[in-house]
Design a protein around this motif. Structure first.
Motif, short mmCIF file in Angstrom:
data_model
loop_
_atom_site.label_atom_id
_atom_site.label_comp_id
_atom_site.label_asym_id
_atom_site.label_seq_id
_atom_site.Cartn_x
_atom_site.Cartn_y
_atom_site.Cartn_z
N SER A 1 0.81 -1.37 0.02
CA SER A 1 -0.06 -0.09 -0.10
C SER A 1 0.92 1.10 -0.10
O SER A 1 0.54 2.46 -0.26
CB SER A 1 -1.00 0.02 1.11
OG SER A 1 -0.30 0.21 2.50
N ARG A 2 2.16 1.07 0.21
CA ARG A 2 3.00 2.25 0.23
C ARG A 2 4.20 2.19 -0.78
O ARG A 2 4.79 1.04 -0.99
CB ARG A 2 3.82 2.28 1.59
CG ARG A 2 2.66 2.56 2.65
CD ARG A 2 3.31 2.32 4.20
NE ARG A 2 4.58 2.89 3.92
CZ ARG A 2 5.64 2.14 4.81
NH1 ARG A 2 5.75 1.09 5.30
NH2 ARG A 2 7.20 2.73 4.86
N THR B 1 -12.66 8.11 1.72
CA THR B 1 -11.76 8.83 2.17
C THR B 1 -10.68 8.94 1.19
O THR B 1 -10.41 8.08 0.41
CB THR B 1 -11.19 8.83 3.45
OG1 THR B 1 -10.50 7.63 3.36
CG2 THR B 1 -12.18 8.77 4.47
N ARG C 1 -7.50 8.96 1.43
CA ARG C 1 -6.67 8.01 2.07
C ARG C 1 -6.90 6.55 1.74
O ARG C 1 -6.27 5.85 1.35
CB ARG C 1 -6.48 8.08 3.78
CG ARG C 1 -5.37 7.23 4.11
CD ARG C 1 -5.40 7.60 5.92
NE ARG C 1 -4.16 6.87 5.94
CZ ARG C 1 -3.59 6.69 7.56
NH1 ARG C 1 -4.21 7.53 8.40
NH2 ARG C 1 -2.82 6.00 7.88
N GLU D 1 -6.65 6.02 -2.07
CA GLU D 1 -5.24 5.92 -2.59
C GLU D 1 -4.69 4.59 -1.91
O GLU D 1 -3.96 4.11 -2.77
CB GLU D 1 -4.29 7.20 -1.71
CG GLU D 1 -2.91 7.00 -1.77
CD GLU D 1 -2.24 7.36 -3.06
OE1 GLU D 1 -1.16 6.85 -3.39
OE2 GLU D 1 -3.13 7.83 -3.91
N ARG D 2 -4.89 4.14 -0.79
CA ARG D 2 -4.54 2.71 -0.39
C ARG D 2 -5.04 1.85 -1.37
O ARG D 2 -4.24 0.84 -1.80
CB ARG D 2 -5.08 2.57 0.91
CG ARG D 2 -4.47 1.06 1.43
CD ARG D 2 -4.99 0.95 3.08
NE ARG D 2 -4.78 -0.51 3.44
CZ ARG D 2 -5.20 -1.67 3.13
NH1 ARG D 2 -6.31 -1.67 2.59
NH2 ARG D 2 -4.87 -2.78 3.59
N GLN E 1 -3.21 2.04 -4.73
CA GLN E 1 -1.65 1.50 -4.70
C GLN E 1 -1.80 -0.08 -4.69
O GLN E 1 -0.75 -0.63 -5.32
CB GLN E 1 -1.38 1.90 -3.22
CG GLN E 1 -0.87 3.65 -3.22
CD GLN E 1 0.48 3.85 -4.27
OE1 GLN E 1 1.25 3.17 -4.67
NE2 GLN E 1 0.46 5.25 -4.47
#
Length: 305
Positions: free
Chosen positions: A68-69, A107, A109, A112-113, A116
């Protein structure tokens, strides 16, 4: 026992720590002779998978990473795999971030997760492995996708979770499907197969069964997903590529026997002759939720003659 279809090959499988689909695919590939690298966030879960692979005589490399990062270690997965095991012949992008929420409640966030894990990481791993596959003239990429990627028909619209709350998960998987077919097209004739696989409805993973929000009739066992995945990770690249395949439909199309994760015994009640009735039952269930003809919907690739 089936032939060892992946003897001498190297596989990298993401999301293989929870005893679910990724674990099942990793074990099935190892049973067919592949040396398997596995990745996920949970070191404990990865070690449990490695123990199961080594128990059947397989070789397994544990590579913890957080997909996820961008800085979570995914850029090192392919170099570390190839340094320890050799060039990657099979890439299975199974790790997923899901969740069903109304679009206005998602959200930034969370979105985005989801993107990703479900899109960016598979794309990055594909770009790291496909060039080598092309040079060697052999390779298989399998992206695990979802029915949630399909556009719900309507109005009136279906009432199930993929239709009501499927934005972030479905959009990311739809993008993954587009990446899959594009990569298959660009690798055509080069010995590299690129496919996507979705469960017919839902997989009986420990976490999904425990959640309790899917009708029991919609589940299929881990063995059918693992067998369908093996078919797409070992089939002739020139003939079996560019597919967005439903698991049970694919097994029927190929008339492929379904074996346990060790590749030894046939799984009772889940052989090709049993599956049309299962598919029909699941279609009826979806139709009652307002999603008729779900498995012949236009965006899913139909079997080739």
């Amino acid at each position: 026992m089936s032939a060892r279809l992946c003897q001498g090959q190297v596989a990298l499988v993401t999301g293989a720590s929870q005893g679910g689909t990724g674990t099942a695919i990793a074990i099935r590939l190892a049973a067919e002779g592949a040396r398997v690298a596995i990745t996920a966030r949970s070191v404990e879960g990865l070690e449990q998978t490695r123990t199961r692979i080594e128990a059947i005589g397989g070789e397994c490399l544990v590579l913890p990473a957080d997909l996820s990062r961008p800085d979570g270690g995914r850029a090192e997965l392919v170099p570390r795999t190839e340094a320890a095991l050799g060039p990657v012949d099979i890439l299975v992008n199974n790790a997923a971030a899901n969740g069903y929420y109304p679009f206005e409640e998602v959200t930034p966030r969370a979105l985005e997760r989801c993107l990703q894990v479900n899109l960016w990481a598979p794309w990055e791993l594909m770009t790291a492995t496909v060039p080598g596959m092309r040079e060697r003239g052999r390779g298989w990429v399998l992206n695990l996708t979802s029915f949630a990627a399909e556009l719900p028909p309507g109005p009136p619209f279906p009432t199930n979770k993929p239709a009501k709350g499927g934005f972030q998960y479905g959009a990311s998987k739809a993008a993954l499907n587009r990446l899959t077919v594009t990569a298959a097209s660009e690798c055509d004739g080069q010995g590299v197969a690129v496919n996507a696989l979705t469960p017919q409805a839902a997989i009986s993973t420990p976490s999904l069964v425990a959640a309790g929000w899917i009708d029991e009739s919609m589940f299929e066992p881990l063995e059918t997903m693992a067998e369908a995945a093996l078919a797409l990770c070992s089939g002739p690249p020139g003939a079996l590529t560019g597919r967005i395949a439903f698991s049970l439909q694919l097994l029927v199309e190929l008339q492929r026997p379904v074996r346990d994760l060790h590749g030894e015994d046939l799984v009772d009640g889940w052989q090709p002759e049993h599956l049309p009735a299962v598919i029909a039952r699941q279609e009826e269930n979806l139709a009652r939720q307002g999603w008729p003809d779900a498995y012949s919907f236009g965006r899913v690739h139909s079997p080739r003659p």
